[in-house]
Design an enzyme around this catalytic site. Sequence first.
Site, PDB file in Angstrom:
ATOM      1  N   HIS A   1       6.605   1.579  19.414  1.00  0.00           N
ATOM      2  CA  HIS A   1       5.813   2.067  18.514  1.00  0.00           C
ATOM      3  C   HIS A   1       6.029   3.543  18.059  1.00  0.00           C
ATOM      4  O   HIS A   1       5.081   4.421  18.343  1.00  0.00           O
ATOM      5  CB  HIS A   1       4.257   1.692  18.954  1.00  0.00           C
ATOM      6  CG  HIS A   1       3.068   1.769  18.085  1.00  0.00           C
ATOM      7  ND1 HIS A   1       2.196   0.995  18.060  1.00  0.00           N
ATOM      8  CD2 HIS A   1       2.906   2.358  16.760  1.00  0.00           C
ATOM      9  CE1 HIS A   1       1.312   0.915  16.990  1.00  0.00           C
ATOM     10  NE2 HIS A   1       1.713   1.961  16.316  1.00  0.00           N
ATOM     11  N   ILE A   2       7.162   3.641  17.329  1.00  0.00           N
ATOM     12  CA  ILE A   2       7.508   4.857  17.154  1.00  0.00           C
ATOM     13  C   ILE A   2       7.682   5.168  15.535  1.00  0.00           C
ATOM     14  O   ILE A   2       8.272   6.211  15.334  1.00  0.00           O
ATOM     15  CB  ILE A   2       8.931   5.524  17.885  1.00  0.00           C
ATOM     16  CG1 ILE A   2       9.872   4.630  17.458  1.00  0.00           C
ATOM     17  CG2 ILE A   2       8.624   5.652  19.238  1.00  0.00           C
ATOM     18  CD1 ILE A   2      11.238   5.158  17.866  1.00  0.00           C
ATOM     19  N   GLY A   3       6.832   4.474  14.810  1.00  0.00           N
ATOM     20  CA  GLY A   3       6.962   4.306  13.234  1.00  0.00           C
ATOM     21  C   GLY A   3       6.779   6.000  12.766  1.00  0.00           C
ATOM     22  O   GLY A   3       7.346   6.365  11.795  1.00  0.00           O
TER      23      GLY A   3
ATOM     24  N   GLU B   1       1.012  -4.987  23.522  1.00  0.00           N
ATOM     25  CA  GLU B   1       1.346  -3.569  23.575  1.00  0.00           C
ATOM     26  C   GLU B   1       0.511  -2.864  24.646  1.00  0.00           C
ATOM     27  O   GLU B   1      -0.650  -2.972  24.787  1.00  0.00           O
ATOM     28  CB  GLU B   1       1.543  -2.990  22.320  1.00  0.00           C
ATOM     29  CG  GLU B   1       1.979  -1.469  22.212  1.00  0.00           C
ATOM     30  CD  GLU B   1       2.121  -1.314  20.769  1.00  0.00           C
ATOM     31  OE1 GLU B   1       1.797   0.049  20.451  1.00  0.00           O
ATOM     32  OE2 GLU B   1       2.396  -1.953  19.801  1.00  0.00           O
TER      33      GLU B   1
ATOM     34  N   ALA C   1       3.961  -2.485  11.425  1.00  0.00           N
ATOM     35  CA  ALA C   1       2.543  -2.429  11.357  1.00  0.00           C
ATOM     36  C   ALA C   1       1.732  -2.606  12.630  1.00  0.00           C
ATOM     37  O   ALA C   1       1.340  -1.529  13.443  1.00  0.00           O
ATOM     38  CB  ALA C   1       2.094  -3.557  10.265  1.00  0.00           C
TER      39      ALA C   1
ATOM     40  N   GLY D   1       0.683  -1.112  -0.074  1.00  0.00           N
ATOM     41  CA  GLY D   1       0.060  -0.008  -0.008  1.00  0.00           C
ATOM     42  C   GLY D   1       0.858   1.293   0.126  1.00  0.00           C
ATOM     43  O   GLY D   1       2.118   1.340  -0.502  1.00  0.00           O
ATOM     44  N   ARG D   2       0.394   2.296   0.580  1.00  0.00           N
ATOM     45  CA  ARG D   2       1.118   3.738   0.489  1.00  0.00           C
ATOM     46  C   ARG D   2       2.262   3.475   1.263  1.00  0.00           C
ATOM     47  O   ARG D   2       3.349   3.852   0.711  1.00  0.00           O
ATOM     48  CB  ARG D   2       0.474   4.743   1.093  1.00  0.00           C
ATOM     49  CG  ARG D   2      -0.972   5.080   0.147  1.00  0.00           C
ATOM     50  CD  ARG D   2      -1.731   6.270   0.798  1.00  0.00           C
ATOM     51  NE  ARG D   2      -2.053   5.913   2.258  1.00  0.00           N
ATOM     52  CZ  ARG D   2      -3.390   5.305   2.622  1.00  0.00           C
ATOM     53  NH1 ARG D   2      -4.089   5.252   1.638  1.00  0.00           N
ATOM     54  NH2 ARG D   2      -3.557   5.023   3.972  1.00  0.00           N
ATOM     55  N   ILE D   3       2.284   2.838   2.468  1.00  0.00           N
ATOM     56  CA  ILE D   3       3.689   2.667   3.266  1.00  0.00           C
ATOM     57  C   ILE D   3       4.546   1.840   2.610  1.00  0.00           C
ATOM     58  O   ILE D   3       5.803   1.848   2.588  1.00  0.00           O
ATOM     59  CB  ILE D   3       3.295   2.324   4.772  1.00  0.00           C
ATOM     60  CG1 ILE D   3       2.534   3.585   5.474  1.00  0.00           C
ATOM     61  CG2 ILE D   3       4.442   1.990   5.307  1.00  0.00           C
ATOM     62  CD1 ILE D   3       1.694   3.223   6.863  1.00  0.00           C
TER      63      ILE D   3
END
Length: 322
Positions: free
Chosen positions: A286-288, A268, A238, A158-160
């Site tokens: 979770h710092i993407g 998490e 993800a 997809g976009r990412i």
Amino acid sequence: MPAGHLYVARRLTDTVMDELPALGLELTVGEVAPPSPERMLADIVGAAAAIVTLTERIDAAFFDAAGPQLRVVANVAVGFDNIDLAEAKRHGVVITNTPGVLDEATADHTLAMLLAITRRVVEADRFARSGEPWIWGPTMLVGLDISAGATLGIIGLGRIGRAVARRAQAFGMRVIASHPRLQVGTQLDKVEIVDQAELLATSDVVTLHVPLRPDTRHLIDADALASMKPGAYLLNAARGGIVDETALIAALRSGHLAGAALDTFEGEPVINPALRELDNVVLQPHIGSAGGTTRDNMCQLAVRNVARVLAGEPPETPVPLP
């Protein structure tokens, strides 16, 4: 504006907090930390709109507590697995998310994780800080040379995923991908589309960019991990539930996988202690999307979605309801 206040479950970025009064709504704002379920259910009562994050569970109890005047819930995340969409539909509430604005930042972080694990950056940092004596040598902390013909397999183009592909190609990697809506054997942006079995068997690095849904939960299970190329690496920026962590830990301990870099986890914010004990993993909280401009853009998009729905207009980025 309709009657009711704006409930903001957690403090947003400073820039956006300064902009919220312009909406003309009374504000009920939580703390930096996630609210307790009890606090959230008390604060949502009578709200016209809510801005929440992926840490809040938006379910039947939430919608029932809010009341019939609730019009929109804006999720500050591209994923929306924290929201019961069937309940949202039943209550007539619009759900929005923040896709697009975090693609580049998340792709940047994915490449950072790729380099960190394959070139053993974090491991080398730990070693350098340990004070152990060392002398440079040809075999010291050797990792995967990604620019020497390594293959990156992207599950979810997809976009990412496409943004990750562009960066990997700039590093000289061969890039392949699997995607349920793309035909095997075709190309998209110079990325060859293959089936997932071929991708797992031939990729030196596998990176995950799919949403968490019932059909993707534990997509990477013991069988998938066993089918990966021996000595390969797994990246996940993800959602944690896409990977069976118990099976992943076994694959890392056995040496079948050379390493993994994880930005999300099944439990998490709790991280499986067994993962923390392994040297061949890079763990990130979770710092993407944690670029300053990107986080501002995510929060601003959520606010715009609220404003549009309350003004009787369609939101910019609605989540389809079942």
